[in-house]
Design an enzyme around this catalytic site. Structure first.
Site, PDB file in Angstrom:
ATOM      1  N   LYS A 122       0.843  -1.210   0.000  1.00  0.00           N
ATOM      2  CA  LYS A 122       0.000   0.000   0.000  1.00  0.00           C
ATOM      3  C   LYS A 122       0.873   1.254   0.000  1.00  0.00           C
ATOM      4  O   LYS A 122       0.679   2.169  -0.787  1.00  0.00           O
ATOM      5  CB  LYS A 122      -0.928   0.029   1.236  1.00  0.00           C
TER       6      LYS A 122
ATOM      7  N   ARG B 261      -9.206   0.612   9.544  1.00  0.00           N
ATOM      8  CA  ARG B 261      -8.634  -0.699   9.878  1.00  0.00           C
ATOM      9  C   ARG B 261      -9.676  -1.631  10.479  1.00  0.00           C
ATOM     10  O   ARG B 261      -9.388  -2.779  10.753  1.00  0.00           O
ATOM     11  CB  ARG B 261      -7.613  -0.508  10.972  1.00  0.00           C
TER      12      ARG B 261
ATOM     13  N   ARG C  10      11.963  -5.797   4.588  1.00  0.00           N
ATOM     14  CA  ARG C  10      11.694  -4.356   4.426  1.00  0.00           C
ATOM     15  C   ARG C  10      12.665  -3.526   5.277  1.00  0.00           C
ATOM     16  O   ARG C  10      12.948  -3.840   6.426  1.00  0.00           O
ATOM     17  CB  ARG C  10      10.270  -4.018   4.849  1.00  0.00           C
TER      18      ARG C  10
ATOM     19  N   ARG D 116      11.853  -1.696  10.860  1.00  0.00           N
ATOM     20  CA  ARG D 116      10.815  -1.272  11.804  1.00  0.00           C
ATOM     21  C   ARG D 116      10.690  -2.318  12.916  1.00  0.00           C
ATOM     22  O   ARG D 116      10.760  -3.514  12.661  1.00  0.00           O
ATOM     23  CB  ARG D 116       9.466  -1.168  11.075  1.00  0.00           C
TER      24      ARG D 116
ATOM     25  N   ARG E  60       0.299  -9.206  13.496  1.00  0.00           N
ATOM     26  CA  ARG E  60      -0.264  -8.192  12.589  1.00  0.00           C
ATOM     27  C   ARG E  60      -1.132  -8.856  11.522  1.00  0.00           C
ATOM     28  O   ARG E  60      -2.186  -8.333  11.157  1.00  0.00           O
ATOM     29  CB  ARG E  60       0.862  -7.387  11.935  1.00  0.00           C
TER      30      ARG E  60
HETATM   31  P1  AP5 Z   1       4.930  -1.546   1.860  1.00  0.00           P
HETATM   32  O1  AP5 Z   1       4.568  -0.716   0.680  1.00  0.00           O
HETATM   33  O2  AP5 Z   1       5.666  -0.912   2.985  1.00  0.00           O
HETATM   34  O3  AP5 Z   1       3.639  -2.303   2.404  1.00  0.00           O
HETATM   35  P2  AP5 Z   1       2.374  -1.730   3.190  1.00  0.00           P
HETATM   36  O4  AP5 Z   1       1.184  -2.427   2.624  1.00  0.00           O
HETATM   37  O5  AP5 Z   1       2.362  -0.243   3.212  1.00  0.00           O
HETATM   38  O6  AP5 Z   1       2.702  -2.340   4.614  1.00  0.00           O
HETATM   39  P3  AP5 Z   1       2.746  -1.729   6.087  1.00  0.00           P
HETATM   40  O7  AP5 Z   1       3.454  -2.788   6.914  1.00  0.00           O
HETATM   41  O8  AP5 Z   1       3.332  -0.366   6.157  1.00  0.00           O
HETATM   42  O9  AP5 Z   1       1.296  -1.695   6.435  1.00  0.00           O
HETATM   43  P4  AP5 Z   1       0.679  -1.903   7.753  1.00  0.00           P
HETATM   44  O10 AP5 Z   1      -0.703  -1.730   7.327  1.00  0.00           O
HETATM   45  O11 AP5 Z   1       0.911  -3.097   8.565  1.00  0.00           O
HETATM   46  O12 AP5 Z   1       1.439  -0.857   8.671  1.00  0.00           O
HETATM   47  P5  AP5 Z   1       1.065   0.590   9.124  1.00  0.00           P
HETATM   48  O13 AP5 Z   1       2.285   1.403   9.034  1.00  0.00           O
HETATM   49  O14 AP5 Z   1      -0.181   1.055   8.478  1.00  0.00           O
HETATM   50  O15 AP5 Z   1       5.752  -2.806   1.309  1.00  0.00           O
HETATM   51  C1  AP5 Z   1       6.296  -3.790   2.172  1.00  0.00           C
HETATM   52  C2  AP5 Z   1       7.634  -4.287   1.614  1.00  0.00           C
HETATM   53  O16 AP5 Z   1       7.403  -4.972   0.391  1.00  0.00           O
HETATM   54  C3  AP5 Z   1       8.654  -3.179   1.297  1.00  0.00           C
HETATM   55  O17 AP5 Z   1       9.949  -3.624   1.577  1.00  0.00           O
HETATM   56  C4  AP5 Z   1       8.463  -2.931  -0.208  1.00  0.00           C
HETATM   57  O18 AP5 Z   1       9.647  -2.458  -0.805  1.00  0.00           O
HETATM   58  C5  AP5 Z   1       8.102  -4.332  -0.686  1.00  0.00           C
HETATM   59  N1  AP5 Z   1       7.181  -4.336  -1.822  1.00  0.00           N
HETATM   60  C6  AP5 Z   1       6.098  -3.533  -1.998  1.00  0.00           C
HETATM   61  N2  AP5 Z   1       5.465  -3.857  -3.145  1.00  0.00           N
HETATM   62  C7  AP5 Z   1       6.160  -4.888  -3.705  1.00  0.00           C
HETATM   63  C8  AP5 Z   1       6.004  -5.660  -4.890  1.00  0.00           C
HETATM   64  N3  AP5 Z   1       4.997  -5.451  -5.754  1.00  0.00           N
HETATM   65  N4  AP5 Z   1       6.901  -6.649  -5.133  1.00  0.00           N
HETATM   66  C9  AP5 Z   1       7.917  -6.885  -4.259  1.00  0.00           C
HETATM   67  N5  AP5 Z   1       8.131  -6.180  -3.134  1.00  0.00           N
HETATM   68  C10 AP5 Z   1       7.258  -5.190  -2.851  1.00  0.00           C
HETATM   69  O19 AP5 Z   1       0.673   0.347  10.667  1.00  0.00           O
HETATM   70  C11 AP5 Z   1       1.645   0.042  11.647  1.00  0.00           C
HETATM   71  C12 AP5 Z   1       0.954  -0.035  13.014  1.00  0.00           C
HETATM   72  O20 AP5 Z   1       0.365   1.244  13.334  1.00  0.00           O
HETATM   73  C13 AP5 Z   1      -0.225  -1.021  13.095  1.00  0.00           C
HETATM   74  O21 AP5 Z   1       0.202  -2.348  13.368  1.00  0.00           O
HETATM   75  C14 AP5 Z   1      -1.044  -0.408  14.244  1.00  0.00           C
HETATM   76  O22 AP5 Z   1      -0.485  -0.703  15.486  1.00  0.00           O
HETATM   77  C15 AP5 Z   1      -0.901   1.089  13.975  1.00  0.00           C
HETATM   78  N6  AP5 Z   1      -1.961   1.622  13.108  1.00  0.00           N
HETATM   79  C16 AP5 Z   1      -1.808   2.155  11.861  1.00  0.00           C
HETATM   80  N7  AP5 Z   1      -2.997   2.533  11.353  1.00  0.00           N
HETATM   81  C17 AP5 Z   1      -3.912   2.242  12.300  1.00  0.00           C
HETATM   82  C18 AP5 Z   1      -5.331   2.389  12.359  1.00  0.00           C
HETATM   83  N8  AP5 Z   1      -6.033   2.899  11.341  1.00  0.00           N
HETATM   84  N9  AP5 Z   1      -5.970   1.964  13.488  1.00  0.00           N
HETATM   85  C19 AP5 Z   1      -5.279   1.450  14.523  1.00  0.00           C
HETATM   86  N10 AP5 Z   1      -3.942   1.270  14.526  1.00  0.00           N
HETATM   87  C20 AP5 Z   1      -3.265   1.674  13.420  1.00  0.00           C
END
Ligand code: AP5
Length: 208
Positions: free
Chosen positions: A13, A88, A127, A154, A165
């Site tokens: 994403k 979420r 990552r 991270r 997660r």
């Molecule tokens: P990346 O693009 O970073 O993936 P992502 O989907 O953005 O994953 P996140 O881990 O950031 O999402 P998340 O939803 O768990 O975390 P968030 O920060 O929102 O890609 C991942 C890896 O794959 C990278 O190395 C990239 O280079 C690689 N990649 C990407 N596309 C690729 C492809 N096509 N082919 C190969 N490789 C590829 O949340 C973190 C924490 O914050 C949560 O656990 C929670 O505690 C809190 N939080 C955040 N939002 C909320 C909410 N709304 N409510 C409550 N808690 C929340």
């Protein structure tokens, strides 16, 4: 264009959002990034959020919903936005609908980046994120290609947290796919392909 990006942790994403921001200048609202900034700043929100994030649990709705409301009111969101990591769960989705309805800015699309769990585990373990500018890359980036900053893993990408997660995603976030399908705004892209191939489809689906 007002869109929500849906998908499991590590689905890509943030990676797709970064490309849309670079090419089209659309405002990017990543609740994960906002929360990590609050943790880094040791703000009251960050202090409350840190334990949940380290454990791979969702931060309580009231904290995150207020954060998003504030962000949606900012100038750069008036012409459109990409929500990444929010909503979420159903309570957040209902709250978002109500807020956007009040603002007169309904969602145009909810785009699901679909990737199987075994691919996710592999991606998250490799990552790496830039400490300075937040660029998302992988172990192949020794330093940040954007700003030369230090790349680090991270805390919540450590193996013991990743499984939780994924479990939280399945139980709390995956039901939003049906929520948005029911609204007739769900679109889906196969995220298990090279980044640029996924991006071509993302742009086509969004009419860009
Ligand atoms: P990346 O693009 O970073 O993936 P992502 O989907 O953005 O994953 P996140 O881990 O950031 O999402 P998340 O939803 O768990 O975390 P968030 O920060 O929102 O890609 C991942 C890896 O794959 C990278 O190395 C990239 O280079 C690689 N990649 C990407 N596309 C690729 C492809 N096509 N082919 C190969 N490789 C590829 O949340 C973190 C924490 O914050 C949560 O656990 C929670 O505690 C809190 N939080 C955040 N939002 C909320 C909410 N709304 N409510 C409550 N808690 C929340």
């Amino acid at each position: 264009m007002n869109i929500v990006l849906l998908g499991a942790p590590g689905a890509g994403k943030g990676t797709q959002a970064q490309k849309l921001v670079a090419d089209y200048g659309i405002a990017h609202i990543s609740t994960g990034d906002l929360l990590r900034a609050a943790v880094k700043a040791q703000s009251p929100l960050g202090i409350k959020a840190k334990g949940y994030m380290d454990a791979g649990e969702l931060v309580p709705d009231e904290l995150v919903i207020d954060l998003v409301k504030e962000r949606l009111a900012a100038d750069d969101c008036q012409e459109g936005f990409i929500l990444d990591g929010f909503p979420r769960n159903t309570a957040q989705a209902v709250s978002l609908d109500s807020e956007l309805s009040e603002l007169g800015k309904p969602l145009d699309s909810a785009l699901l980046v679909a990737v199987e769990p075994d691919v996710i585990v592999e991606r998250l373990s490799s990552r790496r994120t830039c400490r300075a500018c937040g660029f998302t890359g992988s172990t192949k980036h020794e330093s940040c290609p954007n700003c030369g900053g230090e790349m680090h893993q991270r805390d919540d990408d450590k193996p013991e947290t990743v499984q939780n997660r994924l479990d939280v995603y399945q139980s709390q976030t995956a039901p939003l796919v049906e929520y948005y399908r029911g609204q007739g705004i769900l679109m889906e892209v196969d995220g298990d392909r090279p980044v640029d191939e996924v991006y071509v489809d993302v742009k086509n689906l969004l009419g860009l």
